[in-house]
Design an enzyme around this catalytic site. Sequence first.
Site, PDB file in Angstrom:
ATOM      1  N   LYS A  22      46.669  87.407  -3.865  1.00 38.17           N
ATOM      2  CA  LYS A  22      46.228  87.607  -2.571  1.00 38.17           C
ATOM      3  C   LYS A  22      44.675  86.940  -2.425  1.00 38.17           C
ATOM      4  O   LYS A  22      44.562  86.419  -1.445  1.00 38.17           O
ATOM      5  CB  LYS A  22      45.905  89.072  -2.519  1.00 38.17           C
ATOM      6  CG  LYS A  22      45.176  89.737  -1.399  1.00 38.17           C
ATOM      7  CD  LYS A  22      44.994  91.230  -1.377  1.00 38.17           C
ATOM      8  CE  LYS A  22      43.793  91.598  -2.045  1.00 38.17           C
ATOM      9  NZ  LYS A  22      42.351  91.520  -1.566  1.00 38.17           N
ATOM     10  N   ARG A  96      37.846  91.189   4.708  1.00 42.12           N
ATOM     11  CA  ARG A  96      36.612  90.394   4.638  1.00 42.12           C
ATOM     12  C   ARG A  96      36.778  88.945   4.776  1.00 42.12           C
ATOM     13  O   ARG A  96      35.899  88.255   4.821  1.00 42.12           O
ATOM     14  CB  ARG A  96      35.866  90.522   3.235  1.00 42.12           C
ATOM     15  CG  ARG A  96      34.943  92.016   3.344  1.00 42.12           C
ATOM     16  CD  ARG A  96      34.560  92.163   1.729  1.00 42.12           C
ATOM     17  NE  ARG A  96      33.628  91.206   1.587  1.00 42.12           N
ATOM     18  CZ  ARG A  96      32.194  91.169   2.020  1.00 42.12           C
ATOM     19  NH1 ARG A  96      31.938  92.170   2.845  1.00 42.12           N
ATOM     20  NH2 ARG A  96      31.277  90.287   1.596  1.00 42.12           N
ATOM     21  N   CYS A 120      37.215  96.606   0.964  1.00 37.06           N
ATOM     22  CA  CYS A 120      37.359  97.892   0.362  1.00 37.06           C
ATOM     23  C   CYS A 120      35.864  98.549   0.338  1.00 37.06           C
ATOM     24  O   CYS A 120      35.082  97.852  -0.011  1.00 37.06           O
ATOM     25  CB  CYS A 120      37.893  97.897  -0.846  1.00 37.06           C
ATOM     26  SG  CYS A 120      39.492  97.758  -1.111  1.00 37.06           S
TER      27      CYS A 120
END
Length: 435
Positions: A22, A96, A120
């Site tokens: 990811k 982000r 997060c």
Amino acid sequence: MTTMAVRGGRPLEGTVAVRGAKNLVSKAMVAALLGRTPSRLRNVPDVSDVGIVSSLLTLHGVTVRPGDERGEIVMDPAGVERADVADINAHAGSSRVPILLCGPLLHRLGRAFIPDLGGCRIGDRPIDFHLDALRGFGAVVDKEPDGLHITAPTGLKGMKLSLPYPSVGATEQTLLTAVCAEGVTELSNAAVEPEIMDLIAILQKMGAIIEVHTDRVIRVTGVPALSGYTHRALPDRIEAASWACAALATGGHVTVDGARQADMMTFLNVFRRVGGEFAVADSGITFWHPGGQLSSIALETHVHPGFMTDWQQPLAVALTQASGLSILHETVYENRFGFAGALTSMGATIQLYRECLGGLPCRFGQRNFVHSAVLSGPSKLYAADLEIPDLRGGFSYLIAALAAQGTSTVRGIDIIKRGYENFESKLAGLGADVS
Ligand code: EPZ
């Protein structure tokens, strides 16, 4: 809020496959914006963060469509255009990645916008390094109530920059901007994670000139234009380590197809020191608990080639089963022990400390951040009602629930979908009793 019932106490047995990381795939998708021709990315996992970046690219006029093979996407940036600020804000909320669109958008359109960033909740996660880098290239940053508006009135020019800390995101920001900036950019104290090396490989395929030196120095010679790329994303070493820790914590035996030894050397050393066993094959790595007691360890997280911060939480669950005192010193994020309270409520013995319990230079000592932990084990874990705090902490809760006696309720599992593809069916395939 999506909830999973986990009936623990069964060892995980079987095979899972991991696909592209990811934390590379999202950046590779941003890089496609820089090409004059379409890019083709393979081994793309079906995780929600990829969906968010797809939406952001689409908002900016990039056509994103599935390719010929499973997990392949094709991105055509021929029609790159400005996106509506409200739309960006609506789509970016939980990621982000939008900040990394700045360099490519400044090159393509002369302006960019950064919304209020998500990601997060594992610390403050400031963006000062990113903004300093963009300003260094000549960008002008205007703070408005809806976010940051960035322009490059005199174009973007190469520069010298030394990062205060080898930040992954700020290194990527600098790379994605430097490749088409005028002249040479020299970045010192750069992050050199495998995902960054894979991004550099992609940029090189596109036509960029990037030299990586041995001392965290990266030199980029800007080129006027880049073309699209075809690339297979490197495997997800965080997901691979998460399954390894799940095997260890449950006394199981899991083969992770796609896991690559070269990216996981540091993890594998620690796994072995704790008492786990593994066997490396061409197609992946098998991890298992050999029986008997696990050993406690002292461990510090660090930037690559150190022990990744994202491996810390899943490993901590396995360490609750090790005999003796384990010491963890988190040096990358100031607030990554949020999951400890839940583990304690399940029967683990964990003490948290503000002091640095380790020798690595750390930015958090003497600053009131609770960033060290001492775990005493082995502890029998019991089922609990858990609410997921963040992506890696969330998967760690699942591991704890799988290792615990009784049926746990784990709430908010959608967060896990940000980074773990099909984890429900993977768990079921490993014999976990979940619904
Ligand atoms: C990336 O975050 C990953 N995210 C994180 O994975 C990973 O934990 C982290 O790198 C470290 O490996 C993505 O790739 C999308 P950093 P990033 O900039 O780039 C401080 C996951 O679960 N800092 O290397 O945001 C920062 O606060 C996620 O997959 C500043 O002070 O991380 C942190 O303490 C979580 N100012 C440290 O640097 C800045 O401008 C490292 O952050 C930027 C960062």
